[in-house]
Design a protein around this motif. Structure first.
Motif, PDB file in Angstrom:
ATOM      1  N   GLY A  14      30.707  69.374 -29.179  1.00 18.91           N
ATOM      2  CA  GLY A  14      29.758  70.418 -29.536  1.00 18.91           C
ATOM      3  C   GLY A  14      28.864  70.757 -28.358  1.00 18.91           C
ATOM      4  O   GLY A  14      28.675  71.917 -28.011  1.00 18.91           O
ATOM      5  N   LYS A  15      28.338  69.707 -27.719  1.00 11.07           N
ATOM      6  CA  LYS A  15      27.450  69.921 -26.576  1.00 11.07           C
ATOM      7  C   LYS A  15      28.180  70.626 -25.450  1.00 11.07           C
ATOM      8  O   LYS A  15      27.642  71.523 -24.801  1.00 11.07           O
ATOM      9  CB  LYS A  15      26.945  68.573 -26.066  1.00 11.07           C
ATOM     10  N   ALA A  16      29.422  70.222 -25.190  1.00 11.98           N
ATOM     11  CA  ALA A  16      30.145  70.755 -24.035  1.00 11.98           C
ATOM     12  C   ALA A  16      30.611  72.187 -24.271  1.00 11.98           C
ATOM     13  O   ALA A  16      30.692  72.975 -23.331  1.00 11.98           O
ATOM     14  CB  ALA A  16      31.325  69.853 -23.712  1.00 11.98           C
ATOM     15  N   ILE A  42      43.304  71.713 -26.444  1.00 16.93           N
ATOM     16  CA  ILE A  42      43.539  70.828 -25.297  1.00 16.93           C
ATOM     17  C   ILE A  42      42.248  70.527 -24.559  1.00 16.93           C
ATOM     18  O   ILE A  42      42.143  69.536 -23.865  1.00 16.93           O
ATOM     19  CB  ILE A  42      44.600  71.388 -24.311  1.00 16.93           C
ATOM     20  N   HIS A  43      41.246  71.376 -24.734  1.00 20.32           N
ATOM     21  CA  HIS A  43      39.975  71.124 -24.065  1.00 20.32           C
ATOM     22  C   HIS A  43      39.359  69.802 -24.490  1.00 20.32           C
ATOM     23  O   HIS A  43      38.557  69.219 -23.784  1.00 20.32           O
ATOM     24  CB  HIS A  43      38.975  72.243 -24.396  1.00 20.32           C
ATOM     25  N   GLN A  44      39.704  69.374 -25.689  1.00 20.30           N
ATOM     26  CA  GLN A  44      39.072  68.162 -26.199  1.00 20.30           C
ATOM     27  C   GLN A  44      39.709  66.893 -25.674  1.00 20.30           C
ATOM     28  O   GLN A  44      39.226  65.808 -25.955  1.00 20.30           O
ATOM     29  CB  GLN A  44      39.091  68.192 -27.724  1.00 20.30           C
ATOM     30  N   ASN A  45      40.780  67.013 -24.895  1.00 17.99           N
ATOM     31  CA  ASN A  45      41.281  65.829 -24.207  1.00 17.99           C
ATOM     32  C   ASN A  45      40.233  65.451 -23.167  1.00 17.99           C
ATOM     33  O   ASN A  45      39.951  66.221 -22.262  1.00 17.99           O
ATOM     34  CB  ASN A  45      42.616  66.128 -23.528  1.00 17.99           C
ATOM     35  N   PRO A  46      39.663  64.266 -23.284  1.00 17.05           N
ATOM     36  CA  PRO A  46      38.487  63.967 -22.443  1.00 17.05           C
ATOM     37  C   PRO A  46      38.831  63.832 -20.959  1.00 17.05           C
ATOM     38  O   PRO A  46      37.946  63.865 -20.128  1.00 17.05           O
ATOM     39  CB  PRO A  46      37.979  62.647 -23.020  1.00 17.05           C
ATOM     40  N   PHE A  47      40.123  63.681 -20.644  1.00 20.79           N
ATOM     41  CA  PHE A  47      40.493  63.371 -19.256  1.00 20.79           C
ATOM     42  C   PHE A  47      40.714  64.615 -18.396  1.00 20.79           C
ATOM     43  O   PHE A  47      41.181  64.513 -17.269  1.00 20.79           O
ATOM     44  CB  PHE A  47      41.755  62.497 -19.230  1.00 20.79           C
ATOM     45  N   LEU A  48      40.407  65.819 -18.920  1.00 19.30           N
ATOM     46  CA  LEU A  48      40.675  67.029 -18.145  1.00 19.30           C
ATOM     47  C   LEU A  48      39.447  67.527 -17.374  1.00 19.30           C
ATOM     48  O   LEU A  48      39.508  67.733 -16.168  1.00 19.30           O
ATOM     49  CB  LEU A  48      41.183  68.142 -19.078  1.00 19.30           C
ATOM     50  N   ASP A  49      38.354  67.705 -18.096  1.00 20.35           N
ATOM     51  CA  ASP A  49      37.177  68.340 -17.524  1.00 20.35           C
ATOM     52  C   ASP A  49      36.408  67.352 -16.639  1.00 20.35           C
ATOM     53  O   ASP A  49      36.130  66.232 -17.070  1.00 20.35           O
ATOM     54  CB  ASP A  49      36.276  68.806 -18.684  1.00 20.35           C
ATOM     55  N   SER A  50      36.060  67.770 -15.410  1.00 20.34           N
ATOM     56  CA  SER A  50      35.320  66.844 -14.529  1.00 20.34           C
ATOM     57  C   SER A  50      33.956  66.515 -15.134  1.00 20.34           C
ATOM     58  O   SER A  50      33.418  65.438 -14.915  1.00 20.34           O
ATOM     59  CB  SER A  50      35.153  67.454 -13.141  1.00 20.34           C
ATOM     60  N   LYS A  51      33.398  67.444 -15.914  1.00 22.96           N
ATOM     61  CA  LYS A  51      32.065  67.215 -16.490  1.00 22.96           C
ATOM     62  C   LYS A  51      32.071  66.115 -17.565  1.00 22.96           C
ATOM     63  O   LYS A  51      31.055  65.526 -17.868  1.00 22.96           O
ATOM     64  CB  LYS A  51      31.523  68.511 -17.110  1.00 22.96           C
ATOM     65  N   ALA A  52      33.253  65.866 -18.135  1.00 23.89           N
ATOM     66  CA  ALA A  52      33.309  64.886 -19.224  1.00 23.89           C
ATOM     67  C   ALA A  52      33.068  63.472 -18.712  1.00 23.89           C
ATOM     68  O   ALA A  52      32.706  62.581 -19.491  1.00 23.89           O
ATOM     69  CB  ALA A  52      34.661  64.963 -19.928  1.00 23.89           C
ATOM     70  N   GLU A  53      33.278  63.233 -17.384  1.00 22.57           N
ATOM     71  CA  GLU A  53      33.027  61.908 -16.802  1.00 22.57           C
ATOM     72  C   GLU A  53      33.824  60.816 -17.500  1.00 22.57           C
ATOM     73  O   GLU A  53      33.379  59.672 -17.575  1.00 22.57           O
ATOM     74  CB  GLU A  53      31.533  61.554 -16.890  1.00 22.57           C
ATOM     75  N   TRP A 109      37.852  59.739 -14.028  1.00 28.88           N
ATOM     76  CA  TRP A 109      37.104  60.725 -13.259  1.00 28.88           C
ATOM     77  C   TRP A 109      37.963  61.808 -12.627  1.00 28.88           C
ATOM     78  O   TRP A 109      38.063  61.935 -11.403  1.00 28.88           O
ATOM     79  CB  TRP A 109      36.224  60.022 -12.214  1.00 28.88           C
ATOM     80  N   THR A 110      38.597  62.598 -13.476  1.00 28.16           N
ATOM     81  CA  THR A 110      39.321  63.765 -13.006  1.00 28.16           C
ATOM     82  C   THR A 110      38.346  64.680 -12.280  1.00 28.16           C
ATOM     83  O   THR A 110      37.242  64.910 -12.771  1.00 28.16           O
ATOM     84  CB  THR A 110      39.925  64.518 -14.202  1.00 28.16           C
TER      85      THR A 110
END
Lengths: 527, 317
Positions: free
Chosen positions: A138-140, A439-450, A454-455
């Motif tokens: 939600g935040k992202a 697919i955005h919710q896969n945590p390993f894609l976005d660099s911001k997800a940390e 650490w993609t």
């Protein structure tokens, strides 16, 4: 002497009688079961569930156990149908403004909470605000989101940036934005809700922590009229009681479901599939479990070099790895996509030639070209999840086959979770990810997800943004293909395959379905 | 007598302090924390940090210890993060099933063990003796979870006489209560029975050699009266020690059997709490168990005097 033998035989006889009495009880019960196969509206559904629930607050956690139980009690504005497309649930309908910045939800009228009150706009606003606080997704994805009550049956969502995936995030399965009464939100403490009042077809009767969760049919439930599909459409509680019995020992779950003590057993070990199949009255059911991957540490260590990640991926024979972890091909499918094939909006098999290569010679060459210097690769592993552990062992063998030293660092799950926060502690770990609506919710894609690993790929980040800003899935399709290709180029993770969860279901139970977790409404039991 | 009891109770304090320090730091220094467990695998660090602060994990460890220990002395062991109740309440709630299980399996163990042990001692050197000793060796060596799984396979899956697993409280009726507890009690009691049987045999053999038993025999007393009234009673002190110790392990060591049979007892509570890093429960339960153990030992010591008048405490002076 004679007296003693008499005593012993009396004792023996009474013991036998006692056991026989217990036996008789069961026998007469199961006899009546098989006679008539009509649906019993007062039936009790007994479920052997493998993990303890840490909380029943659906806003709070991504834990599967919370999701699986809470979805029977609570509902959200939007949800997913069987094709993983977004459909309204508590909303009658929703509209997006032309600039994509305002979502207007018309609420269904006459929907009752389990406490008898009607669900209204202020409940929705309070619930959504609480969910936003703890939902990473939600935040992202809902930047600057504000929920506003327009009238008692209308709620607006205002956001800063238009995004294609807003409805999907609102239809997320865990942590899911359940609508609860405003009073429940106000009474909630640090560790979540303290009362569990939803609008779902089942209400919470009793939660005995670590023992069972008892749900009963909510008689005043108002169902949608559209046809049932996935988590959407018409819902009906066809049994009176549902017991989630927490049974952590897997062989006990299997024994219990084969003897009829439980109607459904989750997380059945794959070794028991044949036993279930050969038992009368119980059937194996396969639930879509998600994807299995190897996550690399791209921040430091040998795998920060793309060449070495390529070497591992080139050497990896996905089929052998999946057999090692999931024993046979009933329990997995080979597929290169980030999303499952029936997630029609999201699935892509672009760049599938980079999947399941298994070319050791080529991989060795890539190792030579890389900056690898003989360091020992640390594979973080846990025996708490057998499949992940087996995948880790396969990774070690794959690495050794191309001349790379590797060792397993094995801990219990909470320790793994803590150790992998530090990039100096590991080089890779095997991980399975549950199915997510986007697919955005896969945590390993976005660099911001940390997310550990650490993609950090500008291109992936940009594509994620571009897909979100596309005006429709038609426009997004080429971008999704491009993202899929970039994932195989950059290798934030090496995908191994899609996994199935094994569920044992009694033949008395009809209509059991699954979509990112079990669906217990529209499930009946004959007796 | 009273002075002795008070003395023993006072010696509890240093033990408790040491246990408290060890268990507190062991729990807190183990990697992993309840916040991650609660929020799930994908929660952001920011969200986790907020909750950690709210739960007081940002305080220095020694401050957290002092706060907790102060409460513990006053009888407040804190609240569980997950059970939504005070630790003391949780302990007593989970103690019920464990106590029931322990008592039933102890009764089974004592009956079986005394019969077999006395039989073996009386028929020393015969086939009967060797059979009993063989069985008890088996009982000691086979782990209880394996016995449990075999019992489930035979009585629940094949014969379908008894339920596979689960627990029904006594309030559901004694029959129902026993139906669910009988298999785990046998699985758990088997090792205790073996230990007690061996002790009974050797203790009985010692006593049977003594002069007063010979006198009793020459007086022409009935053999059963000699065995049960004269021999067994004086042979009972070492047996009682074993029973006492084994009862302690029954209460604290039933975790595996409780898991196999899915009984919500103390063992499961500790295992679950460790898995989810529920610090207050881990600390509180271990402390309570320590107290139980020490008190149990005291009770056993006092019972010596009841069983055998020769060891009355006030005669020791």
């Amino acid at each position: 002497m004679k007296k003693r033998t008499k005593l012993i035989s009396v004792l023996l006889l009474s013991a036998l009688l006692f056991l026989a009495a217990c036996g008789n009880n069961e026998a007469s019960k199961s006899g009546s079961d098989s006679k008539e196969a009509t649906i019993n509206k007062d039936a009790e559904l007994n479920i052997a569930y493998p993990t303890n629930l840490q909380t029943l607050d659906p806003h709070l956690t991504t834990n599967q156990s919370t999701r699986d139980v809470a979805r029977q009690i609570f509902e959200q504005l939007l949800t997913l149908n069987e094709n993983y497309e977004v459909v309204p649930m508590l909303a009658e309908s929703y509209k997006v403004s032309d600039d994509g910045l305002t979502y207007t939800f018309k609420l269904r009228q006459g929907v009752k909470f389990h406490n008898g009150e009607e669900m209204k706009a202020d409940d929705v606003v309070a619930s959504m605000e609480k969910w936003m606080k703890t939902s990473t997704q939600g935040k992202a994805n809902l930047s600057g989101a504000q929920f506003v009550e327009v009238d008692p049956y209308t709620v607006e969502l205002h956001i800063d940036k238009p995004s294609l995936i807003v409805p999907f995030v609102l239809a997320d399965a865990a942590p899911f934005p359940a609508i609860v009464p405003k009073e429940s939100v106000e009474a909630a403490g640090d560790t979540g809700l303290t009362e569990y009042i939803g609008t779902g077809p089942f209400k919470l009767e009793e939660w005995k922590v670590d023992q069972h969760i008892h749900l009963t049919r909510f008689d005043e439930y108002v169902a949608r009229e559209d046809e049932s599909s996935g988590l959407g459409g018409k819902k009906e509680a066809l049994v009176k009681d549902v017991y989630f019995r927490i049974v952590t020992d897997e062989s006990t779950r299997v024994s219990g479901v084969t003897t009829g003590q439980y109607d459904i057993a989750f997380e059945v070990p794959f070794d028991s599939a044949d036993q279930i199949e050969s038992t009368d009255g119980v059937t194996n059911v396969f639930d879509e479990g998600g994807i299995a991957t190897y996550v690399f540490n791209k921040k430091s260590g040998p795998f920060s070099d793309l060449k070495l990640r390529e070497a591992f991926n080139t050497a990896l024979n996905a089929e052998e790895a999946m057999i090692a972890a999931y024993s046979d091909d009933r329990f997995y499918t080979l597929d290169s996509g980030l999303a499952l094939p029936n997630q029609v909006n999201w699935h892509s098999d672009a760049a599938k030639e980079k999947y399941n290569i298994g070319d050791i010679e080529k991989a060795k060459k890539l190792v030579e070209e890389s900056s690898y210097n003989g360091e020992e690769i640390v594979i973080l592993a846990t025996k708490d999840y057998t499949d992940q552990y087996n995948l880790a062992v396969v990774a070690q063998q794959v690495l050794e086959s191309i001349g790379i030293k590797a060792k397993l660092d094995v801990y219990d799950w909470p320790t793994v979770q803590e150790r992998r926060v530090d990039p100096n502690n590991f080089d890779m770990f095997a991980m399975t990810f549950a199915v997510r609506p986007t697919i955005h919710q896969n945590p390993f894609l976005d660099s911001k997800a940390e997310y550990p690993g650490w993609t950090n790929s500008e291109k992936i980040d940009q594509l994620l943004v571009d897909i979100k800003s596309a005006s429709s899935f038609e426009d997004a399709k080429p971008l999704i293909d491009e993202l899929q290709t970039e994932v195989w180029n950059y290798l934030p993770v090496a995908k191994v395959g899609n996994i199935q969860d094994l569920v044992a279901v009694s033949d008395d139970v009809k209509g059991y379905k699954n979509l990112i977790g079990p669906i217990l409404w529209n499930v009946s039991k004959s007796e | 007598m009273l002075k002795y009891i008070v003395q023993r109770l006072f010696s509890l304090l240093p033990i408790l302090l040491v246990v408290a320090i060890v268990v507190f730091f062991l729990a807190h220094l183990t990697p992993g924390d309840p916040v991650t467990v609660l929020l799930g695998d994908e929660a952001s660090e920011e969200t986790k940090a907020e909750l950690r602060k709210e739960l007081g994990f940002d305080l220095p460890l020694y401050t957290q210890f002092i706060l907790w220990f102060k409460g513990a002395i006053l009888g407040d062991l804190g609240d569980s993060y997950f059970l939504k109740m005070p630790v003391t309440q949780a302990f007593f709630e989970y103690l019920g099933p464990t106590l029931s299980l322990a008592i039933i399996s102890q009764i089974i163990a004592i009956i079986v063990a005394l019969v077999l042990g006395v039989l073996a001692a009386k028929k020393r050197g015969t086939f009967m003796d060797q059979a009993v000793m063989g069985i008890s060796l088996f009982g000691i060596s086979v782990p209880s979870f394996l016995v449990g799984l075999f019992l489930i396979l035979i009585f629940s899956v094949q014969l379908q006489w008894l339920p596979v697993a689960g627990y029904r409280p006594l309030s559901d009726g004694l029959g129902e209560h026993l139906r669910y507890l009988i298999l785990p009690a046998i699985a758990l009691g088997m090792m205790q029975a073996a230990l007690i049987a061996r002790m009974t045999r050797s203790s009985m053999l010692d006593v049977m050699k003594t002069n007063y038993i010979k006198t009793a025999k020459s007086k022409g007393l009935h053999p059963n009266k000699i065995t049960f009234k004269h021999a067994l009673r004086s042979a009972f002190i070492p047996i009682l020690t074993v029973i006492g110790e084994s009862f302690g392990t029954l209460i604290t060591g039933a975790a595996v059997v409780e898991t196999v049979f899915n009984i919500p007892g103390i063992g499961q509570l500790i295992v679950n709490s460790i898995e989810r890093r529920d610090f207050p429960v881990i600390q509180g339960t271990v402390l309570m168990i320590t107290v139980t153990y020490v008190l149990l030992n005291l009770v056993i010591d006092l019972l010596y005097g009841v069983v055998d008048p020769r060891v009355r405490l006030n005669q020791r002076k």
